[in-house]
Motif scaffolding. Sequence first.
Motif, PDB file in Angstrom:
ATOM      1  N   THR A 132      -6.576   2.290  -3.253  1.00 32.69           N
ATOM      2  CA  THR A 132      -7.144   1.052  -2.726  1.00 32.69           C
ATOM      3  C   THR A 132      -6.868  -0.106  -3.688  1.00 32.69           C
ATOM      4  O   THR A 132      -6.884   0.105  -4.908  1.00 32.69           O
ATOM      5  N   PRO A 133      -6.529  -1.313  -3.199  1.00 32.30           N
ATOM      6  CA  PRO A 133      -6.447  -1.739  -1.805  1.00 32.30           C
ATOM      7  C   PRO A 133      -5.029  -1.783  -1.270  1.00 32.30           C
ATOM      8  O   PRO A 133      -4.749  -2.522  -0.325  1.00 32.30           O
ATOM      9  N   HIS A 227     -11.425   3.128   0.742  1.00 36.01           N
ATOM     10  CA  HIS A 227     -10.368   4.122   0.878  1.00 36.01           C
ATOM     11  C   HIS A 227      -9.475   3.715   2.050  1.00 36.01           C
ATOM     12  O   HIS A 227      -9.950   3.132   3.028  1.00 36.01           O
ATOM     13  N   GLN A 228      -8.221   4.034   1.954  1.00 33.14           N
ATOM     14  CA  GLN A 228      -7.250   3.567   2.945  1.00 33.14           C
ATOM     15  C   GLN A 228      -7.640   3.935   4.372  1.00 33.14           C
ATOM     16  O   GLN A 228      -7.516   3.123   5.291  1.00 33.14           O
TER      17      GLN A 228
END
Length: 525
Positions: A132-133, A227-228
Amino acid sequence: MWVCWSVVSPCFSYRPRSGFCCRANALHSNGDEQQKKKKVVVVGTGWAGLGAAHHLCKQGFDVTILEADNTSTSKNTDVGIHGFWYPYHNIFSLVDELGIKPFTYWTTSAHYSQEGLEVEFPIFQDLPQFPTPLGAFFYIQFLRLPLVDRLTSLPLMAAVVDFDNTDTAWRKYDSITARELLKQFGCSEKLYRDVFSPMLQVGLFAPAEQCSAAATLGMLYYFILAHQKDFDVVWCRGTVREKIFEPWMESIRDKGGEFLEGRMVTDFSLSEETGCISEVVCGKERYKADVVILAAGISTLQQIIKNSSALRTREEFLKVMNLVGIDVLTVRLRLDRKVNIPNASNACFGFDDSRGWTFFDLNAIHDMYKDDPVTVLETDFYHANQLLPLNDDDIVSKVMSCLSKCIKDLEVATVVEKEVGRFPKSLTHFFPGSYKYMMRGSTTFPNMFMAGDWIITRHGSWSQEKSYVTGLEAANRVVDYLEEGSFAKIIPVEKDEPHVQALRSLNRNINDIRAQLPWSDYFLQ
Protein backbone atom coordinates in the motif's frame (compact mmCIF):
# COMPACT_ATOMS: atom_id res chain seq x y z
CA MET A 1 -4.91 -1.88 14.59
CA TRP A 2 -5.84 -1.93 18.29
CA VAL A 3 -7.32 -5.21 19.45
CA CYS A 4 -8.11 -6.40 22.99
CA TRP A 5 -6.84 -9.72 24.36
CA SER A 6 -6.50 -11.70 21.13
CA VAL A 7 -7.52 -11.55 17.49
CA VAL A 8 -11.00 -12.84 18.22
CA SER A 9 -11.64 -11.18 21.57
CA PRO A 10 -14.29 -8.54 22.27
CA CYS A 11 -13.04 -5.00 21.69
CA PHE A 12 -13.82 -3.11 24.87
CA SER A 13 -12.02 -2.39 28.08
CA TYR A 14 -12.29 -5.45 30.29
CA ARG A 15 -13.49 -5.17 33.84
CA PRO A 16 -13.19 -7.95 36.43
CA ARG A 17 -16.42 -9.87 36.96
CA SER A 18 -17.02 -8.50 40.43
CA GLY A 19 -17.69 -5.21 42.11
CA PHE A 20 -20.03 -3.71 39.53
CA CYS A 21 -21.97 -0.57 40.39
CA CYS A 22 -25.18 -2.47 39.69
CA ARG A 23 -25.33 -6.22 39.65
CA ALA A 24 -28.09 -7.62 37.48
CA ASN A 25 -29.31 -10.00 40.21
CA ALA A 26 -29.88 -7.02 42.49
CA LEU A 27 -33.06 -6.45 40.54
CA HIS A 28 -34.50 -9.75 41.81
CA SER A 29 -35.81 -10.50 45.27
CA ASN A 30 -35.41 -14.24 45.80
CA GLY A 31 -33.55 -17.31 44.61
CA ASP A 32 -36.35 -18.55 42.34
CA GLU A 33 -36.53 -15.26 40.46
CA GLN A 34 -32.76 -15.28 40.00
CA GLN A 35 -33.12 -18.45 37.97
CA LYS A 36 -35.26 -16.64 35.40
CA LYS A 37 -33.71 -15.48 32.18
CA LYS A 38 -32.26 -12.01 32.34
CA LYS A 39 -34.28 -9.55 30.23
CA VAL A 40 -32.49 -7.54 27.54
CA VAL A 41 -34.30 -4.84 25.56
CA VAL A 42 -32.69 -3.81 22.26
CA VAL A 43 -33.89 -0.60 20.61
CA GLY A 44 -33.37 -0.71 16.83
CA THR A 45 -33.40 -3.36 14.10
CA GLY A 46 -30.45 -2.34 11.96
CA TRP A 47 -27.05 -4.03 11.74
CA ALA A 48 -26.15 -2.97 15.28
CA GLY A 49 -29.40 -3.96 16.97
CA LEU A 50 -29.72 -7.30 15.22
CA GLY A 51 -26.04 -8.06 15.83
CA ALA A 52 -26.46 -7.56 19.57
CA ALA A 53 -29.80 -9.38 19.74
CA HIS A 54 -28.55 -12.37 17.74
CA HIS A 55 -25.60 -13.05 20.02
CA LEU A 56 -27.53 -12.49 23.24
CA CYS A 57 -30.31 -14.86 22.13
CA LYS A 58 -27.66 -17.51 21.56
CA GLN A 59 -26.49 -16.96 25.14
CA GLY A 60 -29.95 -17.72 26.50
CA PHE A 61 -31.11 -14.24 27.46
CA ASP A 62 -34.72 -13.11 27.15
CA VAL A 63 -34.33 -10.59 24.31
CA THR A 64 -36.99 -8.14 23.12
CA ILE A 65 -36.24 -5.97 20.08
CA LEU A 66 -38.19 -2.72 19.72
CA GLU A 67 -38.60 -0.94 16.40
CA ALA A 68 -40.40 2.39 15.97
CA ASP A 69 -41.35 1.60 12.36
CA ASN A 70 -43.01 -1.41 10.82
CA THR A 71 -39.96 -3.56 10.06
CA SER A 72 -41.81 -5.57 7.41
CA THR A 73 -42.15 -2.49 5.21
CA SER A 74 -39.12 -0.42 6.26
CA LYS A 75 -36.46 0.11 3.56
CA ASN A 76 -33.94 2.05 5.65
CA THR A 77 -31.50 -0.87 5.57
CA ASP A 78 -30.91 -0.14 1.88
CA VAL A 79 -30.21 3.56 2.37
CA GLY A 80 -26.58 4.68 2.31
CA ILE A 81 -23.62 2.58 1.25
CA HIS A 82 -24.94 -0.49 -0.57
CA GLY A 83 -21.75 -2.46 -1.15
CA PHE A 84 -20.01 -5.00 1.06
CA TRP A 85 -16.27 -4.52 0.87
CA TYR A 86 -13.48 -7.05 1.18
CA PRO A 87 -12.59 -6.19 4.82
CA TYR A 88 -16.18 -6.82 6.06
CA HIS A 89 -14.97 -10.02 7.72
CA ASN A 90 -17.55 -10.03 10.51
CA ILE A 91 -20.52 -9.62 8.17
CA PHE A 92 -19.19 -12.31 5.84
CA SER A 93 -18.79 -14.59 8.87
CA LEU A 94 -22.38 -13.83 9.88
CA VAL A 95 -23.91 -14.82 6.53
CA ASP A 96 -21.87 -18.04 6.61
CA GLU A 97 -23.26 -18.77 10.06
CA LEU A 98 -26.81 -18.11 8.82
CA GLY A 99 -26.22 -20.44 5.86
CA ILE A 100 -27.31 -17.86 3.29
CA LYS A 101 -25.65 -16.67 0.10
CA PRO A 102 -26.88 -13.12 -0.45
CA PHE A 103 -23.98 -11.65 -2.39
CA THR A 104 -22.89 -11.26 -6.00
CA TYR A 105 -19.37 -11.99 -7.21
CA TRP A 106 -16.73 -9.25 -6.90
CA THR A 107 -17.53 -6.45 -9.36
CA THR A 108 -15.84 -3.51 -11.06
CA SER A 109 -17.09 0.05 -10.57
CA ALA A 110 -16.63 3.50 -12.09
CA HIS A 111 -16.77 7.26 -11.50
CA TYR A 112 -18.57 9.61 -13.92
CA SER A 113 -18.64 13.37 -14.35
CA GLN A 114 -20.75 15.49 -16.70
CA GLU A 115 -18.10 14.84 -19.36
CA GLY A 116 -18.56 11.08 -19.07
CA LEU A 117 -16.45 8.24 -17.68
CA GLU A 118 -13.55 9.44 -15.49
CA VAL A 119 -12.26 6.51 -13.43
CA GLU A 120 -12.60 2.73 -13.52
CA PHE A 121 -11.79 0.46 -10.58
CA PRO A 122 -10.64 -3.12 -11.28
CA ILE A 123 -11.01 -6.19 -9.08
CA PHE A 124 -7.79 -5.69 -7.13
CA GLN A 125 -7.43 -9.20 -5.70
CA ASP A 126 -7.07 -10.57 -9.26
CA LEU A 127 -3.98 -8.42 -9.85
CA PRO A 128 -0.39 -8.78 -8.59
CA GLN A 129 -0.23 -7.45 -5.03
CA PHE A 130 1.76 -4.28 -4.33
CA PRO A 131 2.50 -2.68 -0.95
CA THR A 132 0.00 0.00 0.00
CA PRO A 133 -0.67 2.49 -1.57
CA LEU A 134 1.02 1.40 -4.81
CA GLY A 135 -1.75 -0.97 -5.90
CA ALA A 136 -4.36 1.77 -5.80
CA PHE A 137 -1.93 4.18 -7.44
CA PHE A 138 -1.08 1.95 -10.41
CA TYR A 139 -4.21 -0.13 -11.03
CA ILE A 140 -6.99 2.45 -10.83
CA GLN A 141 -7.62 3.60 -14.38
CA PHE A 142 -7.84 7.39 -14.62
CA LEU A 143 -9.03 8.39 -18.07
CA ARG A 144 -8.40 12.14 -17.78
CA LEU A 145 -6.24 12.65 -14.70
CA PRO A 146 -2.55 13.34 -15.53
CA LEU A 147 0.20 11.49 -13.69
CA VAL A 148 1.50 14.70 -12.14
CA ASP A 149 -1.85 15.21 -10.40
CA ARG A 150 -1.89 11.64 -9.12
CA LEU A 151 1.60 12.10 -7.65
CA THR A 152 0.29 14.89 -5.43
CA SER A 153 -1.68 12.25 -3.49
CA LEU A 154 1.49 10.63 -2.11
CA PRO A 155 2.26 13.22 0.63
CA LEU A 156 -1.14 12.39 2.14
CA MET A 157 0.35 9.08 3.31
CA ALA A 158 2.08 11.06 6.08
CA ALA A 159 -1.35 11.91 7.52
CA VAL A 160 -2.51 8.33 6.98
CA VAL A 161 0.46 7.08 9.00
CA ASP A 162 -0.12 9.68 11.72
CA PHE A 163 -3.83 8.83 11.98
CA ASP A 164 -3.75 5.53 13.88
CA ASN A 165 -7.43 5.50 14.97
CA THR A 166 -6.58 6.35 18.58
CA ASP A 167 -8.56 8.87 20.58
CA THR A 168 -5.63 11.29 20.29
CA ALA A 169 -5.58 10.99 16.50
CA TRP A 170 -9.33 11.52 16.22
CA ARG A 171 -9.20 14.66 18.35
CA LYS A 172 -6.24 16.00 16.38
CA TYR A 173 -7.75 15.59 12.90
CA ASP A 174 -11.45 15.95 13.67
CA SER A 175 -11.14 19.70 14.16
CA ILE A 176 -10.33 20.40 10.49
CA THR A 177 -12.18 19.73 7.26
CA ALA A 178 -11.22 17.19 4.64
CA ARG A 179 -10.59 20.02 2.18
CA GLU A 180 -8.17 21.70 4.62
CA LEU A 181 -6.37 18.39 5.11
CA LEU A 182 -5.93 17.81 1.38
CA LYS A 183 -4.81 21.39 0.84
CA GLN A 184 -2.30 21.10 3.68
CA PHE A 185 -0.69 18.02 2.09
CA GLY A 186 -0.43 19.51 -1.38
CA CYS A 187 -3.28 17.82 -3.25
CA SER A 188 -3.73 19.28 -6.73
CA GLU A 189 -6.98 21.04 -7.63
CA LYS A 190 -7.79 18.47 -10.31
CA LEU A 191 -7.07 15.48 -8.05
CA TYR A 192 -9.27 17.02 -5.38
CA ARG A 193 -12.11 17.78 -7.82
CA ASP A 194 -12.03 14.50 -9.77
CA VAL A 195 -11.09 11.94 -7.09
CA PHE A 196 -11.21 12.94 -3.43
CA SER A 197 -14.26 15.19 -3.56
CA PRO A 198 -16.50 12.57 -5.24
CA MET A 199 -15.21 9.83 -2.92
CA LEU A 200 -16.26 11.88 0.09
CA GLN A 201 -19.60 12.85 -1.40
CA VAL A 202 -20.57 9.18 -1.75
CA GLY A 203 -18.49 7.76 1.15
CA LEU A 204 -19.20 10.31 3.87
CA PHE A 205 -22.27 11.69 2.04
CA ALA A 206 -21.29 15.38 2.16
CA PRO A 207 -18.99 17.87 0.40
CA ALA A 208 -15.35 17.76 1.50
CA GLU A 209 -15.57 21.17 3.19
CA GLN A 210 -18.27 19.71 5.45
CA CYS A 211 -16.48 16.45 6.32
CA SER A 212 -14.20 15.77 9.27
CA ALA A 213 -10.57 15.13 8.30
CA ALA A 214 -10.44 12.35 10.90
CA ALA A 215 -13.44 10.56 9.39
CA THR A 216 -11.93 11.08 5.94
CA LEU A 217 -8.66 9.40 6.92
CA GLY A 218 -10.47 6.56 8.66
CA MET A 219 -12.78 5.92 5.72
CA LEU A 220 -10.08 6.19 3.03
CA TYR A 221 -7.68 3.93 4.90
CA TYR A 222 -10.26 1.25 5.68
CA PHE A 223 -11.82 1.05 2.22
CA ILE A 224 -8.87 1.81 -0.05
CA LEU A 225 -5.41 2.35 1.40
CA ALA A 226 -4.81 -0.29 4.08
CA HIS A 227 -4.47 -3.18 1.64
CA GLN A 228 -4.75 -3.37 -2.13
CA LYS A 229 -7.77 -5.72 -2.17
CA ASP A 230 -9.80 -3.76 0.40
CA PHE A 231 -11.67 -1.80 -2.29
CA ASP A 232 -13.07 -4.98 -3.88
CA VAL A 233 -16.83 -5.08 -3.37
CA VAL A 234 -19.82 -7.39 -3.67
CA TRP A 235 -23.50 -6.46 -3.70
CA CYS A 236 -26.63 -7.91 -2.20
CA ARG A 237 -28.57 -9.90 -4.83
CA GLY A 238 -31.78 -8.18 -3.72
CA THR A 239 -32.70 -5.81 -0.93
CA VAL A 240 -30.72 -6.21 2.28
CA ARG A 241 -33.96 -6.73 4.17
CA GLU A 242 -35.08 -9.54 1.86
CA LYS A 243 -31.76 -11.33 1.43
CA ILE A 244 -30.12 -10.83 4.85
CA PHE A 245 -32.34 -9.27 7.50
CA GLU A 246 -35.42 -11.45 7.05
CA PRO A 247 -33.55 -14.79 7.43
CA TRP A 248 -31.47 -13.22 10.22
CA MET A 249 -34.57 -12.06 12.10
CA GLU A 250 -36.13 -15.50 11.65
CA SER A 251 -33.02 -17.05 13.18
CA ILE A 252 -33.32 -14.67 16.14
CA ARG A 253 -36.98 -15.62 16.58
CA ASP A 254 -36.05 -19.30 16.49
CA LYS A 255 -33.66 -18.64 19.37
CA GLY A 256 -36.38 -16.95 21.45
CA GLY A 257 -36.02 -13.30 20.43
CA GLU A 258 -39.22 -11.25 20.21
CA PHE A 259 -39.69 -8.40 17.71
CA LEU A 260 -42.20 -5.66 18.55
CA GLU A 261 -42.97 -3.20 15.75
CA GLY A 262 -44.41 0.28 16.05
CA ARG A 263 -42.83 0.81 19.50
CA MET A 264 -41.33 4.29 19.75
CA VAL A 265 -39.38 4.61 22.99
CA THR A 266 -40.51 7.63 24.99
CA ASP A 267 -38.73 7.22 28.33
CA PHE A 268 -37.01 4.93 30.82
CA SER A 269 -37.80 4.09 34.42
CA LEU A 270 -34.91 4.24 36.88
CA SER A 271 -34.36 2.23 40.04
CA GLU A 272 -33.65 4.72 42.82
CA GLU A 273 -31.73 2.07 44.70
CA THR A 274 -29.28 1.10 41.97
CA GLY A 275 -29.43 3.95 39.44
CA CYS A 276 -30.08 1.38 36.71
CA ILE A 277 -32.74 1.35 34.01
CA SER A 278 -35.57 -0.89 35.19
CA GLU A 279 -38.11 -0.38 32.40
CA VAL A 280 -38.27 0.87 28.82
CA VAL A 281 -41.34 3.03 28.24
CA CYS A 282 -43.15 3.15 24.88
CA GLY A 283 -46.11 5.44 25.42
CA LYS A 284 -48.50 3.55 27.66
CA GLU A 285 -46.54 0.29 27.41
CA ARG A 286 -43.64 -0.68 29.65
CA TYR A 287 -41.03 -3.39 29.20
CA LYS A 288 -38.99 -4.62 32.16
CA ALA A 289 -35.26 -4.76 31.47
CA ASP A 290 -32.15 -5.97 33.25
CA VAL A 291 -30.12 -4.41 30.42
CA VAL A 292 -30.93 -1.97 27.60
CA ILE A 293 -29.04 -1.58 24.31
CA LEU A 294 -29.74 1.57 22.30
CA ALA A 295 -28.90 0.79 18.67
CA ALA A 296 -30.80 3.64 17.03
CA GLY A 297 -29.64 6.17 14.46
CA ILE A 298 -28.86 9.73 15.47
CA SER A 299 -32.21 11.29 14.49
CA THR A 300 -34.20 8.54 16.25
CA LEU A 301 -32.06 8.79 19.38
CA GLN A 302 -32.45 12.57 19.41
CA GLN A 303 -36.23 12.14 19.41
CA ILE A 304 -35.95 9.67 22.30
CA ILE A 305 -33.76 12.12 24.23
CA LYS A 306 -36.27 14.92 23.72
CA ASN A 307 -39.05 12.71 25.13
CA SER A 308 -37.08 11.06 27.93
CA SER A 309 -36.88 12.66 31.37
CA ALA A 310 -34.19 10.10 32.27
CA LEU A 311 -31.82 10.69 29.33
CA ARG A 312 -32.15 14.48 29.57
CA THR A 313 -30.41 14.35 32.94
CA ARG A 314 -27.14 13.08 31.42
CA GLU A 315 -24.62 15.31 29.64
CA GLU A 316 -23.49 12.51 27.32
CA PHE A 317 -26.99 12.28 25.83
CA LEU A 318 -27.49 16.04 25.65
CA LYS A 319 -24.31 16.26 23.56
CA VAL A 320 -25.91 13.97 20.98
CA MET A 321 -28.33 16.81 20.20
CA ASN A 322 -25.38 18.56 18.47
CA LEU A 323 -25.06 15.76 15.90
CA VAL A 324 -26.89 15.84 12.58
CA GLY A 325 -28.03 13.45 9.88
CA ILE A 326 -27.91 13.66 6.09
CA ASP A 327 -30.91 13.57 3.75
CA VAL A 328 -31.04 10.80 1.15
CA LEU A 329 -33.19 10.47 -1.95
CA THR A 330 -33.53 7.12 -3.73
CA VAL A 331 -35.12 6.65 -7.14
CA ARG A 332 -35.77 3.30 -8.80
CA LEU A 333 -36.57 3.45 -12.51
CA ARG A 334 -37.86 0.89 -14.99
CA LEU A 335 -37.15 1.90 -18.58
CA ASP A 336 -38.80 0.92 -21.85
CA ARG A 337 -35.70 -0.71 -23.35
CA LYS A 338 -32.48 -2.52 -22.60
CA VAL A 339 -29.48 -0.23 -22.24
CA ASN A 340 -25.91 -1.40 -21.80
CA ILE A 341 -24.47 -0.24 -18.46
CA PRO A 342 -20.71 -1.08 -18.41
CA ASN A 343 -20.39 -1.33 -14.60
CA ALA A 344 -22.92 -2.51 -12.03
CA SER A 345 -22.11 0.32 -9.60
CA ASN A 346 -21.16 3.90 -10.38
CA ALA A 347 -20.42 7.08 -8.43
CA CYS A 348 -21.06 10.49 -9.99
CA PHE A 349 -19.76 13.99 -9.31
CA GLY A 350 -19.58 17.48 -10.77
CA PHE A 351 -23.30 17.76 -11.44
CA ASP A 352 -23.83 19.83 -8.30
CA ASP A 353 -21.35 21.23 -5.79
CA SER A 354 -23.33 20.15 -2.74
CA ARG A 355 -24.17 16.50 -3.40
CA GLY A 356 -22.85 13.28 -4.84
CA TRP A 357 -24.87 10.38 -6.16
CA THR A 358 -24.60 6.79 -7.26
CA PHE A 359 -26.44 4.62 -9.74
CA PHE A 360 -26.73 0.85 -9.94
CA ASP A 361 -27.61 -1.54 -12.74
CA LEU A 362 -30.11 -3.75 -10.91
CA ASN A 363 -30.25 -6.15 -13.88
CA ALA A 364 -26.65 -7.06 -13.03
CA ILE A 365 -27.10 -7.10 -9.24
CA HIS A 366 -30.60 -8.25 -8.21
CA ASP A 367 -31.79 -11.75 -9.00
CA MET A 368 -35.34 -10.61 -9.73
CA TYR A 369 -34.20 -8.36 -12.61
CA LYS A 370 -31.48 -10.58 -14.08
CA ASP A 371 -33.61 -11.84 -16.98
CA ASP A 372 -35.70 -8.69 -17.36
CA PRO A 373 -35.91 -7.58 -21.03
CA VAL A 374 -35.68 -3.90 -20.03
CA THR A 375 -33.32 -1.85 -17.85
CA VAL A 376 -33.93 -1.31 -14.14
CA LEU A 377 -31.77 1.31 -12.42
CA GLU A 378 -31.52 2.71 -8.92
CA THR A 379 -30.02 6.10 -8.08
CA ASP A 380 -29.16 7.41 -4.62
CA PHE A 381 -28.59 11.13 -4.01
CA TYR A 382 -26.76 12.08 -0.79
CA HIS A 383 -26.98 15.44 0.94
CA ALA A 384 -30.24 15.76 -0.97
CA ASN A 385 -31.67 18.71 0.97
CA GLN A 386 -32.67 20.57 -2.18
CA LEU A 387 -34.25 17.55 -3.86
CA LEU A 388 -36.59 16.25 -1.15
CA PRO A 389 -39.17 19.05 -1.57
CA LEU A 390 -39.59 18.41 -5.33
CA ASN A 391 -42.48 16.34 -6.65
CA ASP A 392 -41.77 12.89 -8.06
CA ASP A 393 -42.06 13.88 -11.73
CA ASP A 394 -39.55 16.72 -11.36
CA ILE A 395 -37.18 14.42 -9.50
CA VAL A 396 -37.36 11.74 -12.22
CA SER A 397 -36.74 14.38 -14.89
CA LYS A 398 -33.60 15.55 -13.08
CA VAL A 399 -32.42 11.97 -12.54
CA MET A 400 -32.79 11.04 -16.22
CA SER A 401 -30.98 14.22 -17.25
CA CYS A 402 -28.05 13.31 -15.02
CA LEU A 403 -28.01 9.65 -16.06
CA SER A 404 -28.00 10.48 -19.78
CA LYS A 405 -24.79 12.50 -19.30
CA CYS A 406 -23.13 9.34 -17.97
CA ILE A 407 -24.66 6.76 -20.32
CA LYS A 408 -25.52 8.35 -23.69
CA ASP A 409 -28.00 5.62 -24.71
CA LEU A 410 -30.24 6.67 -21.83
CA GLU A 411 -31.10 9.86 -23.74
CA VAL A 412 -33.62 7.93 -25.85
CA ALA A 413 -34.99 5.75 -23.06
CA THR A 414 -38.37 6.41 -21.46
CA VAL A 415 -39.33 5.81 -17.84
CA VAL A 416 -42.31 3.43 -17.58
CA GLU A 417 -42.25 2.89 -13.79
CA LYS A 418 -40.78 4.94 -10.95
CA GLU A 419 -40.41 4.61 -7.20
CA VAL A 420 -39.13 7.58 -5.18
CA GLY A 421 -38.01 7.28 -1.56
CA ARG A 422 -37.26 10.22 0.72
CA PHE A 423 -35.18 9.57 3.84
CA PRO A 424 -34.54 12.79 5.78
CA LYS A 425 -31.67 12.80 8.29
CA SER A 426 -31.11 9.08 7.78
CA LEU A 427 -27.29 8.91 7.52
CA THR A 428 -24.59 9.95 9.97
CA HIS A 429 -22.81 13.21 9.19
CA PHE A 430 -19.19 13.17 10.37
CA PHE A 431 -18.77 16.94 10.32
CA PRO A 432 -15.64 18.70 11.66
CA GLY A 433 -15.82 18.72 15.45
CA SER A 434 -18.46 15.99 15.67
CA TYR A 435 -16.21 13.48 17.46
CA LYS A 436 -16.53 15.21 20.83
CA TYR A 437 -20.33 14.79 20.71
CA MET A 438 -20.33 11.10 19.83
CA MET A 439 -20.97 8.45 22.46
CA ARG A 440 -18.98 5.47 23.62
CA GLY A 441 -20.34 1.97 24.03
CA SER A 442 -20.88 2.29 27.79
CA THR A 443 -22.96 5.02 29.43
CA THR A 444 -23.37 6.54 32.89
CA PHE A 445 -26.34 4.21 33.34
CA PRO A 446 -24.62 0.99 34.46
CA ASN A 447 -26.97 -1.27 32.49
CA MET A 448 -27.41 0.78 29.29
CA PHE A 449 -25.10 0.29 26.31
CA MET A 450 -24.86 1.89 22.85
CA ALA A 451 -24.29 0.60 19.31
CA GLY A 452 -24.29 2.06 15.80
CA ASP A 453 -22.05 3.41 13.06
CA TRP A 454 -21.59 6.70 14.97
CA ILE A 455 -20.46 5.10 18.24
CA ILE A 456 -16.78 5.49 19.16
CA THR A 457 -14.90 2.22 18.76
CA ARG A 458 -11.26 1.32 18.23
CA HIS A 459 -12.05 -1.57 15.88
CA GLY A 460 -11.29 0.51 12.77
CA SER A 461 -14.18 -0.57 10.52
CA TRP A 462 -16.76 1.62 8.77
CA SER A 463 -20.38 1.66 7.61
CA GLN A 464 -22.38 -1.60 7.88
CA GLU A 465 -19.41 -3.51 9.28
CA LYS A 466 -18.86 -0.90 11.98
CA SER A 467 -22.54 -0.98 12.95
CA TYR A 468 -22.49 -4.75 13.22
CA VAL A 469 -19.23 -4.79 15.19
CA THR A 470 -20.52 -2.22 17.70
CA GLY A 471 -23.61 -4.42 18.12
CA LEU A 472 -21.33 -7.35 19.02
CA GLU A 473 -19.34 -5.11 21.36
CA ALA A 474 -22.59 -4.07 23.08
CA ALA A 475 -23.52 -7.75 23.45
CA ASN A 476 -20.14 -8.40 25.04
CA ARG A 477 -20.71 -5.58 27.50
CA VAL A 478 -24.01 -7.22 28.45
CA VAL A 479 -22.28 -10.59 28.98
CA ASP A 480 -19.63 -8.89 31.10
CA TYR A 481 -22.19 -6.91 33.12
CA LEU A 482 -24.60 -9.79 33.77
CA GLU A 483 -21.76 -12.28 34.33
CA GLU A 484 -23.50 -14.83 32.11
CA GLY A 485 -22.84 -16.28 28.68
CA SER A 486 -19.87 -16.23 26.33
CA PHE A 487 -18.33 -13.30 24.55
CA ALA A 488 -18.96 -12.83 20.84
CA LYS A 489 -15.90 -13.38 18.69
CA ILE A 490 -15.07 -10.18 16.85
CA ILE A 491 -12.72 -10.50 13.89
CA PRO A 492 -10.30 -7.54 13.90
CA VAL A 493 -9.38 -5.61 10.80
CA GLU A 494 -6.36 -7.00 9.02
CA LYS A 495 -3.04 -5.83 10.47
CA ASP A 496 -1.20 -2.94 8.87
CA GLU A 497 1.39 -3.95 6.30
CA PRO A 498 4.94 -4.15 7.73
CA HIS A 499 6.13 -0.87 6.20
CA VAL A 500 3.08 0.97 7.60
CA GLN A 501 3.66 -0.60 11.03
CA ALA A 502 7.28 0.57 10.96
CA LEU A 503 6.33 4.09 9.88
CA ARG A 504 3.65 4.35 12.56
CA SER A 505 6.07 3.15 15.22
CA LEU A 506 8.61 5.77 14.13
CA ASN A 507 5.91 8.43 14.05
CA ARG A 508 4.75 7.58 17.57
CA ASN A 509 8.33 7.81 18.86
CA ILE A 510 8.77 11.23 17.24
CA ASN A 511 5.47 12.43 18.72
CA ASP A 512 6.52 11.17 22.17
CA ILE A 513 9.80 13.09 21.94
CA ARG A 514 8.01 16.23 20.69
CA ALA A 515 5.54 16.03 23.61
CA GLN A 516 8.43 16.17 26.10
CA LEU A 517 9.87 19.37 24.65
CA PRO A 518 9.30 22.67 26.51
CA TRP A 519 6.24 24.60 25.28
CA SER A 520 4.99 21.52 23.39
CA ASP A 521 1.44 22.21 24.49
CA TYR A 522 1.63 26.00 24.12
CA PHE A 523 0.80 26.26 20.43
CA LEU A 524 -2.51 25.28 18.88
CA GLN A 525 -2.36 21.74 17.59
